[in-house]
Every structure is written in structure tokens, then in C-alpha cells.
Design a protein around this motif. Structure first.
Motif, PDB file in Angstrom:
ATOM      1  N   GLY A 179       8.605 -12.747  -5.158  1.00  0.00           N
ATOM      2  CA  GLY A 179       8.369 -14.135  -4.840  1.00  0.00           C
ATOM      3  C   GLY A 179       8.425 -14.456  -3.366  1.00  0.00           C
ATOM      4  O   GLY A 179       8.489 -15.620  -2.988  1.00  0.00           O
ATOM      5  N   GLN A 180       8.381 -13.480  -2.516  1.00  0.00           N
ATOM      6  CA  GLN A 180       8.502 -13.713  -1.084  1.00  0.00           C
ATOM      7  C   GLN A 180       7.136 -13.687  -0.415  1.00  0.00           C
ATOM      8  O   GLN A 180       6.168 -13.185  -0.963  1.00  0.00           O
ATOM      9  CB  GLN A 180       9.386 -12.645  -0.450  1.00  0.00           C
ATOM     10  CG  GLN A 180       8.795 -11.240  -0.530  1.00  0.00           C
ATOM     11  CD  GLN A 180       9.728 -10.185   0.040  1.00  0.00           C
ATOM     12  OE1 GLN A 180      10.872 -10.458   0.319  1.00  0.00           O
ATOM     13  NE2 GLN A 180       9.210  -8.981   0.205  1.00  0.00           N
ATOM     14  N   SER A 181       7.091 -14.262   0.782  1.00  0.00           N
ATOM     15  CA  SER A 181       5.879 -14.172   1.584  1.00  0.00           C
ATOM     16  C   SER A 181       5.740 -12.750   2.120  1.00  0.00           C
ATOM     17  O   SER A 181       6.737 -12.104   2.455  1.00  0.00           O
ATOM     18  CB  SER A 181       5.951 -15.151   2.755  1.00  0.00           C
ATOM     19  OG  SER A 181       6.014 -16.479   2.289  1.00  0.00           O
ATOM     20  N   CYS A 182       4.517 -12.274   2.212  1.00  0.00           N
ATOM     21  CA  CYS A 182       4.299 -10.920   2.720  1.00  0.00           C
ATOM     22  C   CYS A 182       4.533 -10.881   4.230  1.00  0.00           C
ATOM     23  O   CYS A 182       3.883 -11.605   4.989  1.00  0.00           O
ATOM     24  CB  CYS A 182       2.871 -10.464   2.440  1.00  0.00           C
ATOM     25  SG  CYS A 182       2.463 -10.251   0.698  1.00  0.00           S
ATOM     26  N   GLY A 183       5.455 -10.046   4.645  1.00  0.00           N
ATOM     27  CA  GLY A 183       5.575  -9.713   6.052  1.00  0.00           C
ATOM     28  C   GLY A 183       4.708  -8.498   6.330  1.00  0.00           C
ATOM     29  O   GLY A 183       4.349  -7.747   5.405  1.00  0.00           O
ATOM     30  N   THR A 184       4.362  -8.300   7.571  1.00  0.00           N
ATOM     31  CA  THR A 184       3.511  -7.155   7.903  1.00  0.00           C
ATOM     32  C   THR A 184       4.130  -5.851   7.451  1.00  0.00           C
ATOM     33  O   THR A 184       3.429  -4.949   6.964  1.00  0.00           O
ATOM     34  CB  THR A 184       3.242  -7.112   9.421  1.00  0.00           C
ATOM     35  OG1 THR A 184       2.683  -8.359   9.825  1.00  0.00           O
ATOM     36  CG2 THR A 184       2.292  -5.996   9.783  1.00  0.00           C
ATOM     37  N   ASN A 185       5.468  -5.728   7.568  1.00  0.00           N
ATOM     38  CA  ASN A 185       6.118  -4.478   7.176  1.00  0.00           C
ATOM     39  C   ASN A 185       6.248  -4.319   5.667  1.00  0.00           C
ATOM     40  O   ASN A 185       6.759  -3.309   5.198  1.00  0.00           O
ATOM     41  CB  ASN A 185       7.482  -4.340   7.862  1.00  0.00           C
ATOM     42  CG  ASN A 185       8.405  -5.493   7.551  1.00  0.00           C
ATOM     43  OD1 ASN A 185       8.016  -6.453   6.870  1.00  0.00           O
ATOM     44  ND2 ASN A 185       9.616  -5.433   8.044  1.00  0.00           N
ATOM     45  N   ASP A 186       5.785  -5.302   4.888  1.00  0.00           N
ATOM     46  CA  ASP A 186       5.732  -5.163   3.428  1.00  0.00           C
ATOM     47  C   ASP A 186       4.431  -4.507   2.969  1.00  0.00           C
ATOM     48  O   ASP A 186       4.293  -4.179   1.786  1.00  0.00           O
ATOM     49  CB  ASP A 186       5.839  -6.538   2.742  1.00  0.00           C
ATOM     50  CG  ASP A 186       7.189  -7.189   2.937  1.00  0.00           C
ATOM     51  OD1 ASP A 186       8.204  -6.467   2.910  1.00  0.00           O
ATOM     52  OD2 ASP A 186       7.237  -8.422   3.113  1.00  0.00           O
ATOM     53  N   LEU A 187       3.500  -4.334   3.886  1.00  0.00           N
ATOM     54  CA  LEU A 187       2.147  -3.933   3.516  1.00  0.00           C
ATOM     55  C   LEU A 187       1.718  -2.642   4.200  1.00  0.00           C
ATOM     56  O   LEU A 187       2.208  -2.292   5.270  1.00  0.00           O
ATOM     57  CB  LEU A 187       1.148  -5.043   3.899  1.00  0.00           C
ATOM     58  CG  LEU A 187       1.453  -6.452   3.380  1.00  0.00           C
ATOM     59  CD1 LEU A 187       0.424  -7.438   3.932  1.00  0.00           C
ATOM     60  CD2 LEU A 187       1.477  -6.488   1.862  1.00  0.00           C
ATOM     61  N   ASP A 188       0.793  -1.954   3.540  1.00  0.00           N
ATOM     62  CA  ASP A 188       0.088  -0.819   4.136  1.00  0.00           C
ATOM     63  C   ASP A 188      -1.344  -1.264   4.426  1.00  0.00           C
ATOM     64  O   ASP A 188      -1.992  -1.894   3.582  1.00  0.00           O
ATOM     65  CB  ASP A 188       0.075   0.381   3.185  1.00  0.00           C
ATOM     66  CG  ASP A 188       1.439   1.041   3.057  1.00  0.00           C
ATOM     67  OD1 ASP A 188       2.167   1.099   4.062  1.00  0.00           O
ATOM     68  OD2 ASP A 188       1.776   1.487   1.937  1.00  0.00           O
ATOM     69  N   PHE A 189      -1.848  -0.921   5.631  1.00  0.00           N
ATOM     70  CA  PHE A 189      -3.189  -1.319   6.031  1.00  0.00           C
ATOM     71  C   PHE A 189      -4.071  -0.089   6.260  1.00  0.00           C
ATOM     72  O   PHE A 189      -3.607   0.927   6.773  1.00  0.00           O
ATOM     73  CB  PHE A 189      -3.150  -2.125   7.342  1.00  0.00           C
ATOM     74  CG  PHE A 189      -2.358  -3.392   7.258  1.00  0.00           C
ATOM     75  CD1 PHE A 189      -1.024  -3.413   7.626  1.00  0.00           C
ATOM     76  CD2 PHE A 189      -2.954  -4.566   6.834  1.00  0.00           C
ATOM     77  CE1 PHE A 189      -0.284  -4.579   7.569  1.00  0.00           C
ATOM     78  CE2 PHE A 189      -2.226  -5.746   6.779  1.00  0.00           C
ATOM     79  CZ  PHE A 189      -0.886  -5.755   7.140  1.00  0.00           C
ATOM     80  N   THR A 190      -5.322  -0.233   5.890  1.00  0.00           N
ATOM     81  CA  THR A 190      -6.343   0.757   6.260  1.00  0.00           C
ATOM     82  C   THR A 190      -7.534  -0.006   6.833  1.00  0.00           C
ATOM     83  O   THR A 190      -7.803  -1.155   6.442  1.00  0.00           O
ATOM     84  CB  THR A 190      -6.798   1.604   5.058  1.00  0.00           C
ATOM     85  OG1 THR A 190      -7.296   0.741   4.028  1.00  0.00           O
ATOM     86  CG2 THR A 190      -5.643   2.439   4.507  1.00  0.00           C
ATOM     87  N   VAL A 191      -8.223   0.632   7.770  1.00  0.00           N
ATOM     88  CA  VAL A 191      -9.413   0.022   8.374  1.00  0.00           C
ATOM     89  C   VAL A 191     -10.562   1.025   8.258  1.00  0.00           C
ATOM     90  O   VAL A 191     -10.440   2.177   8.698  1.00  0.00           O
ATOM     91  CB  VAL A 191      -9.169  -0.350   9.848  1.00  0.00           C
ATOM     92  CG1 VAL A 191     -10.449  -0.940  10.460  1.00  0.00           C
ATOM     93  CG2 VAL A 191      -8.009  -1.337   9.977  1.00  0.00           C
ATOM     94  N   THR A 192     -11.650   0.588   7.670  1.00  0.00           N
ATOM     95  CA  THR A 192     -12.828   1.457   7.507  1.00  0.00           C
ATOM     96  C   THR A 192     -14.053   0.780   8.135  1.00  0.00           C
ATOM     97  O   THR A 192     -14.085  -0.444   8.307  1.00  0.00           O
ATOM     98  CB  THR A 192     -13.107   1.734   6.016  1.00  0.00           C
ATOM     99  OG1 THR A 192     -13.257   0.481   5.319  1.00  0.00           O
ATOM    100  CG2 THR A 192     -11.961   2.512   5.391  1.00  0.00           C
ATOM    101  N   TRP A 193     -15.037   1.594   8.457  1.00  0.00           N
ATOM    102  CA  TRP A 193     -16.282   1.083   9.026  1.00  0.00           C
ATOM    103  C   TRP A 193     -17.274   0.839   7.908  1.00  0.00           C
ATOM    104  O   TRP A 193     -17.536   1.715   7.075  1.00  0.00           O
ATOM    105  CB  TRP A 193     -16.857   2.079  10.026  1.00  0.00           C
ATOM    106  CG  TRP A 193     -18.236   1.761  10.509  1.00  0.00           C
ATOM    107  CD1 TRP A 193     -19.391   2.423  10.187  1.00  0.00           C
ATOM    108  CD2 TRP A 193     -18.616   0.689  11.371  1.00  0.00           C
ATOM    109  NE1 TRP A 193     -20.477   1.842  10.809  1.00  0.00           N
ATOM    110  CE2 TRP A 193     -20.009   0.770  11.547  1.00  0.00           C
ATOM    111  CE3 TRP A 193     -17.901  -0.319  12.021  1.00  0.00           C
ATOM    112  CZ2 TRP A 193     -20.721  -0.128  12.337  1.00  0.00           C
ATOM    113  CZ3 TRP A 193     -18.607  -1.211  12.813  1.00  0.00           C
ATOM    114  CH2 TRP A 193     -19.993  -1.109  12.963  1.00  0.00           C
ATOM    115  N   GLU A 194     -17.820  -0.364   7.856  1.00  0.00           N
ATOM    116  CA  GLU A 194     -18.811  -0.720   6.846  1.00  0.00           C
ATOM    117  C   GLU A 194     -20.131  -1.018   7.559  1.00  0.00           C
ATOM    118  O   GLU A 194     -20.204  -1.920   8.413  1.00  0.00           O
ATOM    119  CB  GLU A 194     -18.351  -1.951   6.054  1.00  0.00           C
ATOM    120  CG  GLU A 194     -17.004  -1.788   5.361  1.00  0.00           C
ATOM    121  CD  GLU A 194     -17.083  -0.824   4.202  1.00  0.00           C
ATOM    122  OE1 GLU A 194     -18.084  -0.878   3.442  1.00  0.00           O
ATOM    123  OE2 GLU A 194     -16.147  -0.010   4.059  1.00  0.00           O
ATOM    124  N   ALA A 195     -21.170  -0.258   7.209  1.00  0.00           N
ATOM    125  CA  ALA A 195     -22.459  -0.414   7.899  1.00  0.00           C
ATOM    126  C   ALA A 195     -23.350  -1.468   7.260  1.00  0.00           C
ATOM    127  O   ALA A 195     -24.223  -2.033   7.936  1.00  0.00           O
ATOM    128  CB  ALA A 195     -23.194   0.919   7.933  1.00  0.00           C
TER     129      ALA A 195
END
Length: 218
Positions: free
Chosen positions: A84-100
Motif C-alpha cells: 500500500g505504499q507509494s513506489c520509491g525509485t529503490n522499490d523498482l527495477d528499470f530497463t531501457v530498450t531502443w524501439e525503432a
């Protein structure tokens, strides 16, 4: 002759009296303190003190047990801080991909870490390249669901266009900085799949649909 007999008889009577007196003295002499009632109060007092000490010890033990019992009932029943908490950045895993396609852009995917359930209640991520103000991505308001619940395999997407200007201007960056809000104290630095030239970048809102986060200037 009679006088001697009388004297002797008197001595014998006196001796017998002395013997009798000595016997009486031995038999009825001063009483042994250990056999008299005078010593009894001392023994009784000692016993009472021991009983009192024992009672106090028992009472102390009972109180200790009571306090220990109280401590047990006040112990936490379980940690539910991850719900029930707000997501902090350290609660999440991020990935970045290139979309053409259909328009080239970078796709950010956010997923809750194992055991975390949280909500993206800030609609737009904070995105920047480097520490300069010119590297901060401007929100374009596309997509958006508020709030987005992240847990298990659920994900949220955002789109980034690193260069919205024509020509050769801009700077190259190998990483992008992402946070769930501008004031998040723990931003994540994510490696990009290439080193794009960045100039006046833009970013969309979070969405659960990939086709809603293709960044466009409107």
C-alpha cells in the motif's frame, strides 16, 4: 565422749545437707538457654524473615512473569511495510530498450522488486541526462494511469525521446537518470543501449500500455 558423738553427728548432718543442696543445684540449676522459651522468639523471628524473603521473591518472580507476558503481547505481529505504499525509485527495477517503430524512442520499463507491492502515484517519471538543467526531460503528457499498482510481474512503461531538435547540436550520454519523483533521494542511473546525442529531451507519463508511451511533441 558424748560430746564427740554429738559433734560427729552434727558434721554428718551438715555434710548430708551440703550433698543434698549440691544435688538440687545440679538438677535445678540455671536453665540451658537452648532449652528455654527465651530462645524461641529468636528462632521464630528468623523463620518469619525467611518466609517473608521467600514471599517477596515469589512476588518479584510473579511480577517479572507478568511484565514478560505484557512484552510478548505487545510484540509486532508482522511487517507489512511493503504494502500500500507509494513506489520509491529503490522499490523498482528499470530497463531501457531502443524501439525503432513506429517512431524511434527509448522505452523505460519499471517493475517492482521481489516482495514489493507499491503504487506509481506520481504520473510522470523524473528523467534527466547528466546533472545539467539542459539534460532534464520535459513531460509531454502522453499516456497515463493514476495510480499504477506494481507487484509481481506487472510493469509500467514510459517513453523517452532524447533529441527533439534538428541539426548536430547536443551532447552524448551513455546513461539516463530515472526517479519516480523529482524529490526522490535515490534516483537510478540506467545504462542506455547506445550513446545517443541528447538535446531538449522529452518523456511521457507512465502507462501499462506500450503503444501509449511513444513520445511526440504536441
Amino acid at each position: 565422749m558424748r560430746s564427740r558423738l554429738a559433734t560427729r553427728s552434727a558434721r554428718l548432718v551438715l555434710a548430708a545437707a551440703v550433698v543434698t543442696a549440691l544435688a538440687a543445684t545440679t538438677a535445678c540449676g540455671p536453665e540451658d538457654p537452648s532449652e528455654t522459651g527465651a530462645a524461641a522468639p529468636s528462632t521464630s523471628t528468623s523463620s518469619s524473615a525467611s518466609a517473608s524473603a521467600s514471599a517477596e521473591g515469589t512476588e518479584s518472580g510473579d511480577n517479572g512473569g507478568s511484565e514478560a507476558g505484557k512484552g510478548g503481547t505487545e510484540a509486532p505481529t508482522g511487517d507489512k511495510s511493503g504494502y500500500g505504499q507509494s513506489c520509491g525509485t529503490n522499490d523498482l527495477d528499470f530497463t531501457v530498450t531502443w524501439e525503432a517503430q513506429p517512431i524511434s524512442h527509448y522505452l523505460v520499463t519499471a517493475k517492482a522488486k521481489s516482495g514489493i507491492t507499491c503504487y506509481l502515484d506520481v504520473n510522470t517519471p523524473s528523467v534527466s541526462f547528466g546533472s545539467g538543467a539542459d539534460g532534464v526531460a520535459s513531460p509531454v503528457g502522453q499516456g497515463g494511469e493514476d495510480p499504477i499498482k506494481l507487484s509481481g510481474s506487472s510493469v509500467a512503461y514510459a517513453g523517452i525521446d532524447a533529441k527533439t531538435t534538428e541539426g548536430e547540436g547536443g551532447k552524448k550520454f551513455e546513461n539516463v537518470i530515472i526517479a519516480t519523483s523529482e524529490d526522490d533521494p535515490n534516483p537510478a542511473e540506467v545504462e542506455l543501449p547506445d550513446a545517443p546525442t541528447v538535446d531538449k529531451p522529452i518523456v511521457t507519463n507512465w502507462s501499462t500500455k506500450r503503444n501509449e508511451v511513444i513520445p511526440r511533441i504536441v
